[in-house]
Design an enzyme around this catalytic site. Sequence first.
Site, mmCIF file in Angstrom:
data_model
loop_
_atom_site.group_PDB
_atom_site.id
_atom_site.type_symbol
_atom_site.label_atom_id
_atom_site.label_comp_id
_atom_site.label_asym_id
_atom_site.label_seq_id
_atom_site.Cartn_x
_atom_site.Cartn_y
_atom_site.Cartn_z
ATOM 1 N N GLU A 58 0.826 -1.212 0.000
ATOM 2 C CA GLU A 58 0.000 0.000 0.000
ATOM 3 C C GLU A 58 0.862 1.265 0.000
ATOM 4 O O GLU A 58 1.929 1.308 0.611
ATOM 5 C CB GLU A 58 -0.895 -0.012 1.255
ATOM 6 C CG GLU A 58 -1.794 1.202 1.399
ATOM 7 C CD GLU A 58 -2.541 1.230 2.728
ATOM 8 O OE1 GLU A 58 -3.501 2.017 2.835
ATOM 9 O OE2 GLU A 58 -2.170 0.483 3.662
ATOM 10 N N LYS A 128 -9.283 2.937 -2.162
ATOM 11 C CA LYS A 128 -9.545 2.324 -0.859
ATOM 12 C C LYS A 128 -10.916 2.721 -0.331
ATOM 13 O O LYS A 128 -11.266 3.910 -0.255
ATOM 14 C CB LYS A 128 -8.453 2.749 0.124
ATOM 15 C CG LYS A 128 -8.474 2.054 1.476
ATOM 16 C CD LYS A 128 -7.253 2.492 2.290
ATOM 17 C CE LYS A 128 -7.164 1.786 3.631
ATOM 18 N NZ LYS A 128 -5.950 2.238 4.374
ATOM 19 N N CYS A 162 -5.569 -2.827 2.887
ATOM 20 C CA CYS A 162 -5.284 -2.712 4.319
ATOM 21 C C CYS A 162 -6.534 -2.783 5.199
ATOM 22 O O CYS A 162 -7.094 -3.861 5.389
ATOM 23 C CB CYS A 162 -4.491 -1.427 4.570
ATOM 24 S SG CYS A 162 -3.511 -1.455 6.100
#
Length: 276
Positions: A58, A128, A162
Amino acid sequence: QGSGKQTLQIAYKGVNTMKVTCLQMNMKLGCPKENFTLAEKLIVESVKAQPDVIVLPETWNTGFFPKENLAELSCRNGYEVNNRIGELAKKYKVNIVAGSVSNVRGGKVYNTAFVFDRDGICIAEYDKTHLFTPMGEDDYYTCGDHLCRFTLDGVKCGIIICYDVRFPELTRNLALQGLDMLFVVSQWPKERIFHLQTLTVARAIENQMFVVCCNSCGTAGKTIYGGHSAIIEPFGKTLVLAGENEEILTAECDLQILNEIRNSIPVFRDRRSELY
């Protein structure tokens, strides 16, 4: 989606195996020039093992995450990622799941993942979905508004970033659409690394798919990132596990076991979607 009984029950008919390589990268906070150079170096080194897919972590361009001058340090519409990483995918004829980068688009900063096929074509982008509020990510980035599925060499794939892994309904939604391999790219701290390991194994078992987790390592500010990148098969076995330092790890995924687990434990057929 209906009852879900029609999904994931067709026998897997893709390639037999897929060799996946994770680049557990130690990037420098707020130093995109150096980080791009390191990413390119690691990619060139990793192609020696002839993987089918290379995966980055990431926000590898900026680290997670510089609060000063973030927009100035970020990519612009993914231009540099497409230009440099996409070009490497084309040169070496390898699929690259290029982790995510801090990326400015339409005047806002996103945590954006890019995926390139063997021709260097960007076949998928994903912003995200869940921003990590305990570290104020939502104050600096804009959350995404769509999920992401794509195909690499005939293998049905998805990607999350994540904190997304803590929301099982996101992964289940992808799984209901048909998924053989999930990429989890992250900057997960060392102090909670047990959570990352537990959650990625759970996502693999409950959704009967391979999970490829590429985490970062090193220190950014006061945070130590935990490494322990892993490639996990649908029965929950970890095929390969990294340590805490920068490293390249590779595993051969036997995709034929997807048939075995989906036929022997038919959880998607047996779901009670009328109740939940």
